[in-house]
Design a protein around this motif. Sequence first.
Motif, PDB file in Angstrom:
ATOM      1  N   UNK A  95       0.851  -1.195   0.000  1.00  0.00           N
ATOM      2  CA  UNK A  95       0.000   0.000   0.000  1.00  0.00           C
ATOM      3  C   UNK A  95       0.887   1.246   0.000  1.00  0.00           C
ATOM      4  N   UNK A  96       0.599   2.141  -0.939  1.00  0.00           N
ATOM      5  CA  UNK A  96       1.318   3.411  -1.013  1.00  0.00           C
ATOM      6  C   UNK A  96       0.418   4.444  -1.676  1.00  0.00           C
ATOM      7  N   UNK A  97       0.379   5.629  -1.118  1.00  0.00           N
ATOM      8  CA  UNK A  97      -0.341   6.770  -1.686  1.00  0.00           C
ATOM      9  C   UNK A  97      -1.792   6.435  -2.039  1.00  0.00           C
ATOM     10  N   UNK A  98      -2.468   5.734  -1.120  1.00  0.00           N
ATOM     11  CA  UNK A  98      -3.875   5.405  -1.311  1.00  0.00           C
ATOM     12  C   UNK A  98      -4.137   4.237  -2.235  1.00  0.00           C
ATOM     13  N   UNK A  99      -3.097   3.638  -2.799  1.00  0.00           N
ATOM     14  CA  UNK A  99      -3.234   2.527  -3.749  1.00  0.00           C
ATOM     15  C   UNK A  99      -2.777   1.224  -3.086  1.00  0.00           C
ATOM     16  N   UNK A 100      -3.660   0.224  -3.094  1.00  0.00           N
ATOM     17  CA  UNK A 100      -3.297  -1.100  -2.597  1.00  0.00           C
ATOM     18  C   UNK A 100      -3.003  -2.001  -3.792  1.00  0.00           C
ATOM     19  N   UNK A 101      -1.854  -2.656  -3.744  1.00  0.00           N
ATOM     20  CA  UNK A 101      -1.480  -3.561  -4.824  1.00  0.00           C
ATOM     21  C   UNK A 101      -1.520  -5.002  -4.308  1.00  0.00           C
ATOM     22  N   UNK A 102      -1.901  -5.885  -5.211  1.00  0.00           N
ATOM     23  CA  UNK A 102      -1.933  -7.315  -4.935  1.00  0.00           C
ATOM     24  C   UNK A 102      -1.146  -7.986  -6.055  1.00  0.00           C
ATOM     25  N   UNK A 103      -0.213  -8.843  -5.687  1.00  0.00           N
ATOM     26  CA  UNK A 103       0.568  -9.582  -6.678  1.00  0.00           C
ATOM     27  C   UNK A 103       0.472 -11.073  -6.364  1.00  0.00           C
ATOM     28  N   UNK A 104      -0.085 -11.812  -7.313  1.00  0.00           N
ATOM     29  CA  UNK A 104      -0.167 -13.265  -7.202  1.00  0.00           C
ATOM     30  C   UNK A 104       0.963 -13.870  -8.026  1.00  0.00           C
ATOM     31  N   UNK A 105       1.716 -14.779  -7.431  1.00  0.00           N
ATOM     32  CA  UNK A 105       2.747 -15.531  -8.131  1.00  0.00           C
ATOM     33  C   UNK A 105       2.466 -17.011  -7.952  1.00  0.00           C
ATOM     34  N   UNK A 106       2.408 -17.730  -9.052  1.00  0.00           N
ATOM     35  CA  UNK A 106       2.219 -19.175  -9.035  1.00  0.00           C
ATOM     36  C   UNK A 106       3.388 -19.835  -9.744  1.00  0.00           C
ATOM     37  N   UNK A 107       3.930 -20.868  -9.140  1.00  0.00           N
ATOM     38  CA  UNK A 107       4.924 -21.730  -9.770  1.00  0.00           C
ATOM     39  C   UNK A 107       4.392 -23.143  -9.602  1.00  0.00           C
ATOM     40  N   UNK A 108       3.728 -23.613 -10.636  1.00  0.00           N
ATOM     41  CA  UNK A 108       3.029 -24.898 -10.564  1.00  0.00           C
ATOM     42  C   UNK A 108       3.274 -25.720 -11.826  1.00  0.00           C
ATOM     43  N   UNK A 109       2.920 -26.976 -11.730  1.00  0.00           N
ATOM     44  CA  UNK A 109       2.857 -27.814 -12.928  1.00  0.00           C
ATOM     45  C   UNK A 109       1.534 -28.571 -12.910  1.00  0.00           C
ATOM     46  N   UNK A 110       1.069 -28.899 -14.085  1.00  0.00           N
ATOM     47  CA  UNK A 110      -0.187 -29.614 -14.221  1.00  0.00           C
ATOM     48  C   UNK A 110       0.072 -31.110 -14.053  1.00  0.00           C
ATOM     49  N   UNK A 111      -0.970 -31.828 -13.597  1.00  0.00           N
ATOM     50  CA  UNK A 111      -0.827 -33.265 -13.371  1.00  0.00           C
ATOM     51  C   UNK A 111      -1.749 -34.092 -14.262  1.00  0.00           C
ATOM     52  N   UNK A 112      -2.728 -33.473 -14.880  1.00  0.00           N
ATOM     53  CA  UNK A 112      -3.674 -34.211 -15.709  1.00  0.00           C
ATOM     54  C   UNK A 112      -3.002 -34.823 -16.923  1.00  0.00           C
ATOM     55  N   UNK A 113      -3.286 -36.098 -17.189  1.00  0.00           N
ATOM     56  CA  UNK A 113      -2.647 -36.811 -18.291  1.00  0.00           C
ATOM     57  C   UNK A 113      -2.897 -36.097 -19.615  1.00  0.00           C
ATOM     58  N   UNK A 114      -4.152 -35.768 -19.901  1.00  0.00           N
ATOM     59  CA  UNK A 114      -4.424 -35.150 -21.206  1.00  0.00           C
ATOM     60  C   UNK A 114      -3.856 -33.745 -21.279  1.00  0.00           C
ATOM     61  N   UNK A 115      -3.884 -32.999 -20.159  1.00  0.00           N
ATOM     62  CA  UNK A 115      -3.278 -31.660 -20.161  1.00  0.00           C
ATOM     63  C   UNK A 115      -1.780 -31.752 -20.444  1.00  0.00           C
ATOM     64  N   UNK A 116      -1.141 -32.726 -19.822  1.00  0.00           N
ATOM     65  CA  UNK A 116       0.303 -32.860 -19.981  1.00  0.00           C
ATOM     66  C   UNK A 116       0.691 -33.364 -21.366  1.00  0.00           C
TER      67      UNK A 116
END
Length: 167
Positions: A103-124
Amino acid sequence: MRAPSATVYRLTTRWGFDAPLDAVWNAIVDAEHWSTWWPGMDCVTLEPGDAQGLGALRRYTCRGALPLHLRFNARVTDISPQQRIEGRACGDLVGMGRCRLGHAQGQTTVCFDWQVHTTGVWLNRLAPLTRPLLRWNHDQLMRAGGRGLERLLARSAAGSTVKKESV
């Protein structure tokens, strides 16, 4: 065993709001109610964790623009109130997610970080072909969440303004 690089995703999303940090934090940590403002996100708490939510185990179902449902469980592994939440996911997605707030100067920031891998056979198996579509789908889901949270915060601010004026 390491996941093949085509099935590994490093995804970052940033949101910004003209809203108080505590209002944004409260909406983010209340995952069971995301579905009221975040289209495509459902959450059920399986284990509540401690008073701050550390150790909480939740089951998520994500539906973006594509006719695809990803289901995973995530356990909160670290939490710093109004700053950061981290968790480990397993299910259709396996890996780590982090949500950071500032939060700075009235602005709230949200940062999502994902480091994942998929497990579904067809997706993979189809990953070399579907990877751009899955990234696009993720972006659509996250955009919907940002717009939904913005609407929720605007309604909350309007409600608090009305209350202040009527006092």
